[in-house]
Structures are given as structure tokens and as C-alpha cells.
Write a protein that holds these residues in place. Structure first.
Motif, PDB file in Angstrom:
ATOM      1  N   LEU A 111      51.058 106.115 -10.664  1.00 54.86           N
ATOM      2  CA  LEU A 111      50.588 106.350 -12.036  1.00 54.86           C
ATOM      3  C   LEU A 111      51.823 106.688 -13.103  1.00 54.86           C
ATOM      4  N   ALA A 112      52.784 107.083 -12.625  1.00 54.50           N
ATOM      5  CA  ALA A 112      53.659 107.500 -13.473  1.00 54.50           C
ATOM      6  C   ALA A 112      54.935 106.306 -13.714  1.00 54.50           C
ATOM      7  N   GLU A 113      55.147 105.480 -12.871  1.00 55.40           N
ATOM      8  CA  GLU A 113      56.163 104.267 -12.962  1.00 55.40           C
ATOM      9  C   GLU A 113      55.602 103.056 -13.130  1.00 55.40           C
ATOM     10  N   VAL A 114      54.277 102.907 -13.266  1.00 47.71           N
ATOM     11  CA  VAL A 114      53.608 101.462 -13.717  1.00 47.71           C
ATOM     12  C   VAL A 114      53.622 101.726 -15.132  1.00 47.71           C
ATOM     13  N   ASP A 115      54.051 100.747 -15.599  1.00 47.80           N
ATOM     14  CA  ASP A 115      54.175 100.695 -17.251  1.00 47.80           C
ATOM     15  C   ASP A 115      52.926  99.984 -17.622  1.00 47.80           C
ATOM     16  N   ALA A 169      46.688 101.462 -18.975  1.00 54.51           N
ATOM     17  CA  ALA A 169      45.621 102.030 -18.062  1.00 54.51           C
ATOM     18  C   ALA A 169      46.192 102.089 -16.574  1.00 54.51           C
ATOM     19  N   VAL A 170      46.318 103.384 -15.972  1.00 47.06           N
ATOM     20  CA  VAL A 170      46.652 102.948 -14.639  1.00 47.06           C
ATOM     21  C   VAL A 170      45.402 103.751 -13.766  1.00 47.06           C
ATOM     22  N   TYR A 171      45.216 103.210 -12.840  1.00 41.74           N
ATOM     23  CA  TYR A 171      43.926 104.103 -11.981  1.00 41.74           C
ATOM     24  C   TYR A 171      44.629 104.365 -10.490  1.00 41.74           C
ATOM     25  N   TRP A 172      43.901 105.430 -10.092  1.00 39.97           N
ATOM     26  CA  TRP A 172      44.143 105.819  -8.784  1.00 39.97           C
ATOM     27  C   TRP A 172      42.755 105.774  -8.215  1.00 39.97           C
ATOM     28  N   GLU A 204      50.726 109.539  -7.440  1.00 39.28           N
ATOM     29  CA  GLU A 204      51.386 109.844  -8.679  1.00 39.28           C
ATOM     30  C   GLU A 204      52.417 109.017  -8.826  1.00 39.28           C
TER      31      GLU A 204
END
Lengths: 419, 419
Positions: A358-362, A365-368, A355
């Protein structure tokens, strides 16, 4: 016609385009699809001229493949126009509706952009994709394709235009620039008041040129220096599958990854599994000192020691940079520093760490625990795609119909004035 | 600090800003409002230095009035920050939420822009408005106010920053450029990768400079060459009220009108009522040949014969151009040619003509029988306003919180790869 004349004609067409009915625009898409199928021979003939010239110029196979049209590809392009037709009408959507204090009735309504210019490289299918999406959204379009595909582009643009006009759209709703002169692109970039939106699609050089020289509004697209980060604790098998998919399935596209980051305390365990699998796929490894040490213990796996430049490189091919990081903080810092705000992935079993990533990467699209390859208009359910935006203004990530629309405030009163 | 250092610090702050809670951001706005009230003397002292210098430089009264702060104005600015606090949180809004075919969970979520740069002229209240709106939207801001208000701006920015940090926002979340050197603006305009959005606010010259020289994303604001068009049949009394309100209530603002268009077949009837009323308000008339003929029959009403240049001029004062047109078509053509896509009005009793005007005029706000003066964030119920956009990309018309946000796609999987 000169670029100026083309733009004037587009502006005039755009006023009528904006007031066409959904029925007329959808009918135009049907006619456009049908016309491509009927005139497949004309298109193939024009494409053959482009292909012959490209071969003569010693163009490499991957580019020739992008340039090449055959009946199957043209039918696919036509089918895509019909798919577009079947999407809901993006225009006339009432986004807000209220009576203001003064008693006037205010609505915010989706409207076309006006004149949309597309600047792109060798793929002639973009000609039809862009024309189709502009017709669907009630925009007049001006197409500036790569010179290598010039004959294919102007032939397709003419066929598409005539079909659209036949179906009731205004003259000059679809126009291709008739010259291969490079200055035409710069004229488009600076046509303030005539071009409401310019979308460049192509390599980093083209995008950079457009963004740096445009005085008209631009959506920056497509450069993808993407990462997978393996955070301890991670399912190594899952990490391997994601890395292989994200790197190897289609290495030439922007949502493929270029750098693998891995927590140093599971680097040995992870890389011992993943690097041989990458090598087996023919991927060249650029490893940092710690990863290089791990590679040395893997028989028959060659690796090049990475430099700072590797962190910045979009290989767009079967090469990958590998860096061991201390922890989540260092990984996020690396991604935000070297990434291009496209698609970024963390593989971990630690929900809190995921999390934070996902929140801090600018990024768009952010993937886990999923492959970056999903960043795509079709995959995301947009029904179409005209590009993938790496800026934050207006459109981010894969964009299609919605991004080619603006809105206007429509206010109806009975004589109200401001107090 | 140099501009580069300021931007680096802003970028770092922006990562933390993006993950602050609604509670923290709203608490910061409370503290910021309170700090302005507590430190009113410091602000007045700084403002007195700016005012003295401006007076010495022979600055005209209207500009001095924009520059001047007093206790009442500072309290109003503080109140506006509290109004902002009371608006709903624009961040973390789930705009889309679906399980894709591959089984991954995709959400589209509103996020801050990142680093927002504001370039503006002499009004020191913009410093607090911009800082407040950036805090509310989780953005780090870099403020570049006019050199005339330099002391007021840096004093207010420091007070606001310290209060925000006190309330838990990160260091450097609000920064003012410390130099009055003009090159600082150009550094901001070209800080690709460091500035996510730049908003210029001020006169046409400033906006033009920013739009032409920026390589970072810009929202173009505020130039308003607006029209009222009186279409036959019209309620002449209503037309007069709207014209007087739109021209005279606050002639220096962008939603005031600059040109009056009137159907030639009711020109005599309409202008005989409206031109004397405008003259009575001190408005200088620039009339086309037909309107000039009508003026000649009005005793004691002077008029200057208009030239093409009048159609292009944003007077921003008590002057108006008057043109008689043949019909609705000619009126729409005039507005689309000379207007700046800001606010445009038709006065008519003919609903079909009104609907054509509303549909075919390409402007942020189109009015039927209501004054253009309603184009305003407060009037439109946005709860705030940072500017009025005259472009179609991202934000159009009055914009506030929503325009300072972007979105990101957040995708959570269990190991999915693309087939």
C-alpha cells in the motif's frame, strides 16, 4: 462560430458564471434535467441520424451500444443532473481565514476554474454529465465530443444551454464545437489564456494526443493497466473472487485488471483454482513460463506464452497476463514499472506485506483484499465523476466537483503596505 | 550521468523517499543546514569561479548580485532549511476516512509527488530551497539551475545530497544536472512517466518555453502584470501609499505593479498627488491621453504617451503605465484582459464596488485597500515558498509544501468485490 469565437464567448460567460448564486446554478440543473425529458424526441431524432451513419460505416456493436440513446437512457441522464444539483455547493468555501501580521484579513476561497474544455469520444451522455458538472461548479464549458455522436451532442448541448440560460445562467455558458474537423481539438489544446482546464476522456490514443500536444493545463485520465498480486500467505478462495470480479465484471473499463501476479511458492495452489475459473468466464490466458508449466497440468485449459508486451497491454477485454514473481519486492517493482498509476491490489493474509504494498506502490488507488473495481466516483462517495486521473497534479483517482474548482486569495485591508 | 540515468536514479530514490519517516526527513534537513555552514569555503570557492566568468562575460550588476554568495547569505540559506524542518509534516495526512457501502475502509492520504524537477535561473539559493522543500515533502528532486551559477549549484547540490544521505535518506534523493547543455532542460520537459512535476522559476521566456514544450505536468509561475485600480470614491492618500509601495519597494519582483488604473472622474485629483510622488521615486510614466493631459499641468513631471503595448508589459523596473477608465466595469475588463492572474488591487471607499472587483477579477490574489506586495509565501503564512503559481490547476498563488504533495486512496477490505 469558430473555435476562437466560441472560446471568447466562453471566457465572457465564465466571468458571470463565477458570480452566480448556488440557487441559480441548482435551478439551472433542474431546468436542464426537465428539458432533456421534455425534448426526448428531438434527442432521439438526432441520435438516430448518428446511429444510421455509424451502422453504415460498419461500426462494431460495442461502439454502437455506447452511441445509442433511448428514452430510458435519457431519463437516467436527466436523473443524474438532479443528483448533481443535490450535492453541496463547492464554491465560496472558505479554506483559510486569518489576520496576517500586517493586519490585513486574508481568506482562501474556492472558485471555479473558469473555462473548462472536455474532449471525449462516442458516448453522448458525457455531453450532459460534463455540462452539468460545469454548471454546478460555476464554470463555462466547451464540449468537443466524438464525430460519430456529433448530432446527438450538439442537439443535447443546445437543449442544455437554453435551459440553463432560461434559469438565469449567462449566454454561452455551455457550448459544443460545431465542426467535426479534427483541428478544432488542437485549437483547444493550445488556447493558452482561454482554456483554464482541459479534460480528455476516451481511449489511450486520445489521452496521449492531448497530453503530448496541450499547452493548456490538462488532467490525464483513464488508462488503466491494473494488477492483482497474490502474496503468500493468501486466502485462495478470496483471491479467486477478487480476480474474477476485477477481470470479468466489466472488462472494458479502466479499473479492470490486466495482469495477475502471484508468488511462485503458492503459484501452483493458486493458479490451479483461479485459471480454470477465468477460463470458464471465457478469459484468454497469457502465461509466463512458470505459469505455463502449471497450466499444462490442467486438462482443457489453453494458454498462450506471454511476452514482455503482455505486461504493457491494457487488453480492455477478456484476456489476462499471468506472471509468477519471486516475492513482494519483485511484485512491487513489476507494478511500478508496468502499471499506469491507476488501481493496484494485493491479496494476502500478511498485514506487514500488505502495508508495504500500500505504501510503496505508486497508484491513485491501492487495495488490500478488495477488488480494483471500486475505483469509481460513485463508489468512493464523490456523488459524481467526470473521470479518473492517473496523474498526481491537482486531482488523483476518481474526480468530480472539487477538481473543477480552484481557489483565490482574497485580501481586505485598510491601507496596509509591505514593510 | 546522462539526464536519463539521473531520472532513473531519481525514480528509484523516490520510492524510498516516500516511505521515510518525518524524523528521518527532519534529521536530513538539520544535517543539510549544518553541512552548508561547515562547507561554506567550498561553496564560496565554486561561487567565485561562477562570479569571475560572469564578470568576464560582462554580466550586469543586478544579475551579478543574484549570483553572488557570501558567508551571510549561505548562513541565511542554512537557517531557511531549519525553518522548513520546523514546519508540520505534510505527509500521511488523512484527508478522508470512511467505510464505504461495500464495507471496505477507504482513506485518502497525502503522499509525495515522486520526482520533482526544478528548472531555474541564476539564483543559487534556489538549489538549497528546492532541495530542502523536496526532502521535507519526501520527493526526490532533480535540479537544473542556470548555467551562470553552474559551479555554485553542483557544489551545493553535492553537499546537500551527501548530508541528506548521511542522515538516512536514499542515494540520489537530490541530484543536479551535470551539464549546462540546453537540451537537458528539454529532456526533463518530456520525461513522461519519470518526472511527476516540473516547476520552472525565472523570467517570462523560461516559463513560456517550459509551458509550451512540456509533456510532463507543470506549475506555471511568476509572471506578474499586476494593477492597482483607484475607484471613486477613494482615499487618495491611501491610494498613493499603496501605489508607491506596490511599484517602488522592489520593482523587479512579480508582485510589483505595472499599470495604474484610475476612474476618470477622480483622475485629476488622484494623479496630481500620485504622479509627482512616483516621479520623485524615479519612476518613468507612460500615460494615456487623458492622464497625459493631467501631467501637462504638473510642472517638471515628464511622461511618455502610452501605447497598447504598455498594457501588456511587465516592466520589472521603475516604469509604470497609467490609464484612466470610465468605471468599475472598464477597470475589471482591463485587468482580466491584460493581467496575468497574479495580484490585483482596488483602492476604494465603496464596499460594494470592492466586493465586485474581488469577485470578478480572475487572479491568484485580489486586494482591497492593501498592497499587492503581500502576495508571498512568507507573508501568507505558508512558512516557505517555492514559487507563485499563475495557473489555476493544483496550486494558485504562493505555494510550498502542500503543492509538492499529491494523495492516494488506500482501501482495505476483507475480500469485497463490486456487485
Amino acid at each position: 462560430m469558430s473555435v476562437e469565437e466560441i472560446l471568447k464567448a466562453a471566457k465572457t460567460a465564465s466571468v458571470t458564471c463565477a458570480t452566480t448564486s448556488e440557487f441559480a446554478r441548482d435551478a439551472a440543473l433542474t431546468e436542464m434535467a426537465e428539458a432533456l425529458r421534455l425534448k426526448v424526441d428531438d434527442i432521439l431524432e438526432a441520435n438516430a441520424i448518428d446511429m444510421a451513419a455509424a451502422r453504415e460505416a460498419g461500426t462494431k456493436d460495442s461502439l454502437l451500444d455506447r452511441l445509442m440513446l433511448d428514452e430510458g437512457r435519457i431519463y437516467d441522464i436527466a436523473d443524474a443532473l438532479e443528483d448533481l444539483r443535490n450535492l453541496p455547493d463547492p464554491l465560496g468555501v472558505v479554506e483559510e481565514d486569518r489576520i496576517l501580521d500586517s493586519g490585513v484579513h486574508m481568506q482562501r476561497i474556492s472558485v471555479p476554474m473558469g473555462v473548462v474544455a472536455m474532449v471525449y469520444e462516442a458516448r453522448p451522455n458525457v455531453t450532459a454529465d460534463a455540462a452539468g458538472i460545469c454548471i454546478k461548479t460555476g464554470n463555462a464549458c466547451v464540449l468537443r465530443g466524438g464525430s460519430m455522436a456529433h448530432n446527438s451532442n450538439i442537439t443535447m448541448a443546445r437543449i442544455l444551454h437554453d435551459a440553463a440560460v432560461e434559469a438565469g445562467m449567462p449566454q454561452n455558458c455551455i457550448q459544443a464545437i460545431q465542426t467535426t474537423d479534427r483541428s478544432a481539438t488542437d485549437e483547444l489544446l493550445n488556447a493558452r489564456g482561454m482554456v483554464d482546464l482541459l479534460i480528455p476522456r476516451g481511449g489511450a490514443g486520445l489521452i496521449q494526443h492531448c497530453v503530448e500536444h496541450a499547452t493548456v493545463p490538462v488532467i490525464e485520465t483513464g488508462v488503466g493497466n491494473c494488477h492483482v498480486y497474490i502474496h503468500n500467505p493468501a486466502n485462495i478462495q478470496m483471491a479467486k473472487d477478487i480476480v474474477i470480479n476485477a477481470k470479468c465484471q466489466r472488462p472494458g473499463v479502466c479499473n479492470a485488471i490486466e495482469t495477475l501476479l502471484v508468488d511462485q511458492d503458492i503459484a501452483k495452489e493458486a493458479l490451479t483454482v483461479i485459471l480454470p475459473a477465468l477460463h470458464e468466464q471465457g478469459v484468454i490466458l497469457h502465461t509466463d513460463p512458470l505459469a505455463s508449466g502449471i497450466v499444462q497440468d490442467l486438462p482443457g485449459i489453453p494458454a498462450i506464452v506471454s511476452t514482455m508486451q503482455d505486461w504493457e497491454t491494457e487488453y480492455l477485454g477478456l484476456e489476462i497476463a499471468v506472471r509468477c514473481v519471486k516475492d513482494l519486492d519483485e511484485a512491487i517493482e513489476h507494478v511500478n514499472r508496468f502499471g499506469t498509476m491507476h488501481s493496484e491490489c494485493i491479496v494476502t493474509e500478511d498485514a506487514a506485506a500488505a502495508e508495504r504494498f500500500l505504501a510503496e506502490v505508486d497508484a491513485a488507488a491501492v487495495y488490500w483484499n478488495a477488488s480494483t473495481r471500486f475505483t469509481d466516483g460513485g463508489q468512493f462517495g464523490l456523488g459524481a465523476e467526470i473521470g479518473i486521473s492517473t496523474q498526481k497534479l491537482h486531482a488523483r483517482g476518481p474526480f468530480a466537483l472539487e477538481a473543477l474548482c480552484s481557489y483565490k486569495y482574497v485580501v481586505r485591508g485598510t491601507g496596509q503596505v509591505r514593510a
